[in-house]
Structure formats: structure tokens, C-alpha cells
Write a protein that holds these residues in place. Structure first.
Motif, PDB file in Angstrom:
ATOM      1  N   SER A 181     -20.888  19.543  41.163  1.00  0.00           N
ATOM      2  CA  SER A 181     -19.911  20.618  41.019  1.00  0.00           C
ATOM      3  C   SER A 181     -18.810  20.515  42.069  1.00  0.00           C
ATOM      4  O   SER A 181     -17.619  20.644  41.752  1.00  0.00           O
ATOM      5  CB  SER A 181     -20.635  21.964  41.145  1.00  0.00           C
ATOM      6  OG  SER A 181     -19.738  22.971  41.537  1.00  0.00           O
ATOM      7  N   ARG A 219     -25.343  20.666  42.432  1.00  0.00           N
ATOM      8  CA  ARG A 219     -24.349  21.292  43.312  1.00  0.00           C
ATOM      9  C   ARG A 219     -23.335  20.257  43.796  1.00  0.00           C
ATOM     10  O   ARG A 219     -22.136  20.519  43.880  1.00  0.00           O
ATOM     11  CB  ARG A 219     -25.047  21.940  44.510  1.00  0.00           C
ATOM     12  CG  ARG A 219     -25.825  23.203  44.146  1.00  0.00           C
ATOM     13  CD  ARG A 219     -26.694  23.631  45.313  1.00  0.00           C
ATOM     14  NE  ARG A 219     -27.704  24.601  44.927  1.00  0.00           N
ATOM     15  CZ  ARG A 219     -27.662  25.897  45.244  1.00  0.00           C
ATOM     16  NH1 ARG A 219     -26.640  26.362  45.912  1.00  0.00           N
ATOM     17  NH2 ARG A 219     -28.619  26.698  44.885  1.00  0.00           N
ATOM     18  N   LYS A 262     -16.566  17.641  41.331  1.00  0.00           N
ATOM     19  CA  LYS A 262     -15.631  17.929  40.253  1.00  0.00           C
ATOM     20  C   LYS A 262     -14.394  18.649  40.787  1.00  0.00           C
ATOM     21  O   LYS A 262     -13.253  18.335  40.424  1.00  0.00           O
ATOM     22  CB  LYS A 262     -16.327  18.778  39.189  1.00  0.00           C
ATOM     23  CG  LYS A 262     -15.485  19.079  37.974  1.00  0.00           C
ATOM     24  CD  LYS A 262     -16.335  19.662  36.841  1.00  0.00           C
ATOM     25  CE  LYS A 262     -15.464  20.275  35.759  1.00  0.00           C
ATOM     26  NZ  LYS A 262     -15.694  21.733  35.598  1.00  0.00           N
TER      27      LYS A 262
END
Lengths: 201, 201
Positions: free
Chosen positions: B136, B133, B139
Motif C-alpha cells: 500500500s 501494508r 503504491k
DNA sequence: CCATTTTCATACCGAGCGGTATATAGTGAG
DNA sequence: CTCACTATATACCGCTCGGTATGAAAATGG
């Protein structure tokens, strides 16, 4: 007046310092609550009664391991404070942390971060010990930065205490990322970026 | 075509969402391994068989609590990315974290930091979930900063990825300090200092 | 009313935890 | 050699852990 060590009774068959060093490695990777006595005694190569006779109990063992950690692994912090400039202090602190977390066989994490964050259930004494040590080293850093400010080594708008908190936060964040499996390159990059941000006089 | 909810058998006597919210609070303060089933069921107001029937097991419960955490507590991260400038993004991220860790009745810590650092014994699946997570959201932050760079919103010497790692580190360091009992004033000061360091175009 | 289905409450399971009692083995003093 | 003393090895203690078996309670469909 060191009393001469009259050896009475059966001598112990292990070196307490080596055993403590092995215990430190376990605490370092597992945390205080995550390290079981079975793991500890296994790594230390001794039995539980020997551990309790020599170190007291798990909690006392951890405090002693923490002493060793500060003495052996965090010594770079003291020497970093002797750098001539505040910028040099920051860089040596960051690079010292980087080296611990990327080099050698030691676990890639920060024992202080692990202990401060992870000890929630019981172990209030563990947490407060770690917090007290952190406060002590923070105080030394603040004093060093105050000296820097007096020497005109810091921009006028910068508070030494605030800068110390900030630098500590970056270092602790580095510990978290190392715990999360960040690559040495990423950590190195983190050091570079932080230094690029460092205020110029 | 949602099948109409044919109720068969005895209806459950608790609200799963409320129970999950209570579980989140426990995980948030104790961490995954530090939270016992007794604490969880007590806070949730249900019994163990009800918990297992509704949520699977402790691990599945944690993943669902993490979903709730991201949805309710970390929503400021998504909105922060929509700020028009990179500086605004950073400031909203920092202030959002500050608000979570100082305001309200929620625990003064970061569940992500706690879980990433504390899960050492078993619970590899917990740790990898949290890491995934985090990757993510990292990113998304990198992409936002790349856009900023393309828009001339960042100095030429700054790598978006490096800046994202740096900002994440500061935020995580803030979580560690909050865990360690730092005062709201200190955390506020940390935000101010970080913003003072932020590169100017 | 009855059969079915699902939830709830209680008691329980094996395993691992930190810590210890006990007995044995190894040492120096006399 | 015997005694006092200490370290070792083994087995054990009470406790808590995550997880479950069992049976009663509460709802619906027929």
C-alpha cells in the motif's frame, strides 16, 4: 602428514557434506531460530544423536552451514571483485545476487539478511558471526573501490567506503524484497535501476 | 450516537494505549516470533489473562501494534509524499528513516523488515499483513513519482515504478544495516550517497 | 445488602523446543 | 570369537512456548 583414516567402530551411514547441504537449505528458508531440530534432522535424513555426534550442536551446525553458504553461494562475490572496472564490479555483484534469488531451487532470500535481522532472542553468537563475515566482505569491497578510485575509475566526489555501504544496502534491500515475495521481474528491474544510477566517470 | 459508556463490573487497571505502546517496543526489538508472552506481559505491566481479554491473542496484539507503528512512527512517509519535488520526497523518506533508526529511544531497526524477513515458521498472517501494508505504501510512492514524471520532475528514461522499488530497497537495506549495528554516521553517509546518486532532471 | 458483571492473580494445560541417556548394531584388531 | 570402539535408534529430560480454567477482588444497579 595426514594420518591414514584408520576406521574404528561402526562407520557412519550418511555423507556429512550432503547432510550439511540439506541443513543449509533449512536454515536458509527458516532462519536459525525458526529451524527446529526436527526439521533439520528430517531434511538431513539422520537422527538427533547422529547430528550431535557429527556437528556438535545446533549452533555449530549453523556456523558450518554458513561456511558452506559462503563457499558455494557467495563465491560470485570474490570473482566480481576481479572485474576490471568499478561499474563491472557493481553489476556482477547485483546480478549474482539476482541470480541466487531468482534462479534454481534455492530459497528466495539472503541467509545473511535473515540471520542478521532475525536472531534477536538468544543466538548472539550467530548474529555476531554473520556480522563479522559481512564486515570482512565489506572490507574487500571497500579495498576494491579504493583501487578503482586510485585508477581514476570513480568520480572525484565519491568516497569508496560510502559507495560500498550504499551498494551493500541495495543488495540487502534486494534480499528483503525477495523475502517479501517480489517477482523476478521486479528484482531485475531493481538491478537495472541501480546500474542506471551508478556514477559515471 | 455513541452509547454512553455504562461501566459495569470491575474497571481495568491499565491504559490499553500505554500497554500497546510497550508491546510495540518488544515486537520492534524481538520480532513477532522472538517476542514471548512473558516478555510482552512484563513490559506491558499486565498479566496474561488481561492481555487476552483486552487484545485477543498474540497475533491480534501484533496487528494492533503494527497499526500504532504506522500511525506514530511511519507518519513521516505520508508527509514526505507532499514535498514539491521528487528529489525532496526521496530525501525526506531517507532522512525520516534515518531519524527513526538513530534518534530517540526506539530500537535501531525497521519493524517491517524484521517482520517480513523473520516470520517463517508459522505466522503467515503476520507476514501477509506486513507485505500488504508495504504494498500500500509502495503504491502511494509510485503514484507520487508518476505525478512527478508528469510534471517533468523526473528524467525521461526513469520509470516511476522502478524508481519506487529502488528507493524502497535502499530504505530496507538501511534497516538491515541498522539491525546489524551500523553506526549513525554510516547510515547518514548512506543517505548522502543515495541522494548523490539521485537522478537530476 | 445483594446480585451481576468484568477484571485480576495464580496455577495449570498440551505441545514443541534443544539436548541427552541408554541400549543395540555394526565394524576392525587381536 | 571376543574386545574395543563408534554409529544408530528410541525414549526421555527439563524447559519454555502460547493459551486458559478457576476463583477471588472490585466496581455498578437495584
Amino acid at each position: 602428514m595426514a594420518a591414514e583414516p584408520v576406521t574404528r567402530g561402526r562407520p557412519r551411514e550418511f555423507d556429512p557434506e550432503e547432510a550439511l547441504s540439506a541443513a543449509l537449505q533449512v536454515f536458509w528458508t527458516r532462519g536459525y531460530e525458526g529451524a527446529s531440530l526436527a526439521e533439520l534432522t528430517d531434511a538431513m535424513g539422520i537422527t538427533k544423536p547422529s547430528l550431535y555426534a557429527c556437528f556438535g550442536n545446533k549452533e555449530a551446525l549453523f556456523h558450518k552451514a554458513l561456511d558452506l553458504y559462503e563457499r558455494d553461494k557467495l563465491c560470485y562475490m570474490r570473482s566480481a571483485l576481479q572485474e576490471p572496472t568499478a561499474r563491472g564490479v557493481a553489476e556482477r555483484l547485483l546480478r549474482g545476487t539476482l541470480q541466487i534469488q531468482t534462479g534454481g531451487n534455492d530459497p528466495r532470500a539472503c541467509l545473511g539478511v535473515i540471520s542478521m535481522v532475525a536472531c534477536t532472542t538468544q543466538a548472539e553468537s550467530i548474529k555476531s558471526d554473520v556480522i563479522a563475515r559481512r564486515a570482512s566482505s565489506d572490507k574487500a569491497l571497500v579495498e576494491r573501490l579504493e583501487r578503482a578510485k586510485a585508477e581514476g575509475d570513480l568520480p572525484v566526489g565519491i568516497e569508496p567506503a560510502a559507495l560500498a555501504t550504499y551498494l551493500t544496502a541495495v543488495i540487502q534491500g534486494m534480499g528483503v524484497q525477495a523475502s517479501g515475495g517480489a517477482s523476478p521481474q521486479q528484482l531485475e528491474q531493481l538491478v537495472e535501476t541501480t546500474m542506471a544510477m551508478w556514477p559515471t566517470t
